[in-house]
Design a protein around this motif. Structure first.
Motif, PDB file in Angstrom:
ATOM      1  N   ASP A  60       0.868  -1.191   0.000  1.00  0.00           N
ATOM      2  CA  ASP A  60       0.000   0.000   0.000  1.00  0.00           C
ATOM      3  C   ASP A  60       0.892   1.225   0.000  1.00  0.00           C
ATOM      4  O   ASP A  60       1.775   1.362   0.847  1.00  0.00           O
ATOM      5  CB  ASP A  60      -0.885   0.040   1.260  1.00  0.00           C
ATOM      6  N   GLU A  61       0.663   2.113  -0.951  1.00  0.00           N
ATOM      7  CA  GLU A  61       1.452   3.345  -1.021  1.00  0.00           C
ATOM      8  C   GLU A  61       1.147   4.237   0.177  1.00  0.00           C
ATOM      9  O   GLU A  61       0.070   4.162   0.771  1.00  0.00           O
ATOM     10  CB  GLU A  61       1.122   4.115  -2.306  1.00  0.00           C
ATOM     11  N   ALA A  62       2.099   5.099   0.516  1.00  0.00           N
ATOM     12  CA  ALA A  62       1.897   6.057   1.599  1.00  0.00           C
ATOM     13  C   ALA A  62       0.911   7.126   1.130  1.00  0.00           C
ATOM     14  O   ALA A  62       0.904   7.522  -0.031  1.00  0.00           O
ATOM     15  CB  ALA A  62       3.216   6.706   1.982  1.00  0.00           C
ATOM     16  N   VAL A  63       0.088   7.574   2.072  1.00  0.00           N
ATOM     17  CA  VAL A  63      -0.874   8.638   1.764  1.00  0.00           C
ATOM     18  C   VAL A  63      -0.297   9.937   2.314  1.00  0.00           C
ATOM     19  O   VAL A  63      -0.003  10.051   3.501  1.00  0.00           O
ATOM     20  CB  VAL A  63      -2.251   8.329   2.398  1.00  0.00           C
ATOM     21  N   VAL A  64      -0.143  10.914   1.411  1.00  0.00           N
ATOM     22  CA  VAL A  64       0.437  12.200   1.793  1.00  0.00           C
ATOM     23  C   VAL A  64      -0.680  13.236   1.828  1.00  0.00           C
ATOM     24  O   VAL A  64      -1.462  13.375   0.873  1.00  0.00           O
ATOM     25  CB  VAL A  64       1.538  12.622   0.801  1.00  0.00           C
ATOM     26  N   ALA A  65      -0.746  13.984   2.928  1.00  0.00           N
ATOM     27  CA  ALA A  65      -1.759  15.039   3.070  1.00  0.00           C
ATOM     28  C   ALA A  65      -1.368  16.247   2.207  1.00  0.00           C
ATOM     29  O   ALA A  65      -0.262  16.322   1.668  1.00  0.00           O
ATOM     30  CB  ALA A  65      -1.884  15.436   4.538  1.00  0.00           C
ATOM     31  N   ALA A  66      -2.281  17.209   2.099  1.00  0.00           N
ATOM     32  CA  ALA A  66      -2.063  18.385   1.257  1.00  0.00           C
ATOM     33  C   ALA A  66      -0.882  19.222   1.750  1.00  0.00           C
ATOM     34  O   ALA A  66      -0.193  19.864   0.954  1.00  0.00           O
ATOM     35  CB  ALA A  66      -3.327  19.248   1.235  1.00  0.00           C
ATOM     36  N   ASP A  67      -0.624  19.196   3.064  1.00  0.00           N
ATOM     37  CA  ASP A  67       0.484  20.004   3.588  1.00  0.00           C
ATOM     38  C   ASP A  67       1.826  19.275   3.494  1.00  0.00           C
ATOM     39  O   ASP A  67       2.845  19.779   3.945  1.00  0.00           O
ATOM     40  CB  ASP A  67       0.202  20.429   5.035  1.00  0.00           C
ATOM     41  N   ASN A  75       2.815   0.484   3.419  1.00  0.00           N
ATOM     42  CA  ASN A  75       2.872  -0.889   3.908  1.00  0.00           C
ATOM     43  C   ASN A  75       3.691  -1.662   2.890  1.00  0.00           C
ATOM     44  O   ASN A  75       3.302  -1.768   1.729  1.00  0.00           O
ATOM     45  CB  ASN A  75       1.458  -1.451   4.039  1.00  0.00           C
ATOM     46  N   ALA A  76       4.862  -2.173   3.330  1.00  0.00           N
ATOM     47  CA  ALA A  76       5.762  -2.827   2.388  1.00  0.00           C
ATOM     48  C   ALA A  76       6.414  -4.046   3.031  1.00  0.00           C
ATOM     49  O   ALA A  76       6.591  -4.116   4.245  1.00  0.00           O
ATOM     50  CB  ALA A  76       6.834  -1.859   1.930  1.00  0.00           C
ATOM     51  N   ILE A  77       6.754  -4.991   2.170  1.00  0.00           N
ATOM     52  CA  ILE A  77       7.539  -6.153   2.598  1.00  0.00           C
ATOM     53  C   ILE A  77       8.996  -5.795   2.353  1.00  0.00           C
ATOM     54  O   ILE A  77       9.418  -5.591   1.214  1.00  0.00           O
ATOM     55  CB  ILE A  77       7.146  -7.404   1.790  1.00  0.00           C
ATOM     56  N   MET A  78       9.770  -5.724   3.440  1.00  0.00           N
ATOM     57  CA  MET A  78      11.166  -5.287   3.360  1.00  0.00           C
ATOM     58  C   MET A  78      12.081  -6.521   3.235  1.00  0.00           C
ATOM     59  O   MET A  78      12.763  -6.892   4.160  1.00  0.00           O
ATOM     60  CB  MET A  78      11.530  -4.468   4.594  1.00  0.00           C
TER      61      MET A  78
END
Length: 136
Positions: A60-67, A75-78
Motif C-alpha cells: 500500500d502506497e503512503a498517503v500524503v496530506a495536502a500540507d 505498507n511494504a515487505i522489506m
C-alpha cells in the motif's frame, strides 16, 4: 560440607555462563558492525551500488496530506533487510567457524594410552603348576 562444595561448583559454572553470554553479545556487536560497515559496502560496490536494505515490495502506497505530511505510512515487505540478515548470518557463522577451528588447534591431543603390561599367570594357573609339581 558437600552441599557447600556443590554450591561453589555451581556458582563457578553460572559465572562462566554469564561471562560467555556477555562475550557472545560483544562478539555479536563487533561482527554486526563489521558486516554493516565494512562488508555490505563492499558487496554493494560489486553489485553496482545496490543497498539490499532498500529492496522492498510495496503493498500500500503512503498517503500524503495536502500540507506534505504523511497521513498513512506505506505498507511494504522489506525483503532487502532479510537478505542483509542472511548475509550477516553467513559471515557470523564463518567467523565462529574460524574461531572454533583455531581453538581446537590449540588444544593438545590426548597422550596415547600406554600399552598394558603383559598379564602374568593367574592365581589358578599358579595353583595348577604347584599341584603338577607336587605330583612329580
Amino acid at each position: 560440607m558437600l552441599k557447600e562444595f556443590k554450591s561453589f561448583i555451581m556458582t563457578g559454572n553460572v559465572i562462566d555462563l554469564a561471562v560467555a553470554v556477555l562475550l557472545a553479545g560483544a562478539l555479536g556487536l563487533v561482527v554486526g558492525g563489521f558486516v554493516s560497515d565494512i562488508m555490505m559496502p563492499i558487496v554493494g560496490h560489486f553489485t553496482g551500488g545496490v543497498d539490499f536494505a532498500d529492496f522492498k515490495v510495496v503493498l500500500d502506497e503512503a498517503v500524503v496530506a495536502a500540507d506534505g505530511t504523511v497521513s498513512k505510512a506505506e505498507n511494504a515487505i522489506m525483503y532487502g533487510k532479510w537478505i542483509n540478515a542472511i548475509i550477516n548470518l553467513i559471515i557470523v557463522g564463518f567467523v565462529l567457524f574460524i574461531i572454533v577451528k583455531a581453538y581446537n588447534k590449540t588444544k593438545t591431543p590426548p597422550a596415547p594410552a600406554a600399552p598394558a603390561a603383559p598379564a602374568g599367570p593367574s592365581e589358578l594357573d599358579i595353583l595348577k603348576e604347584i599341584r603338577d609339581s607336587l605330583k612329580k
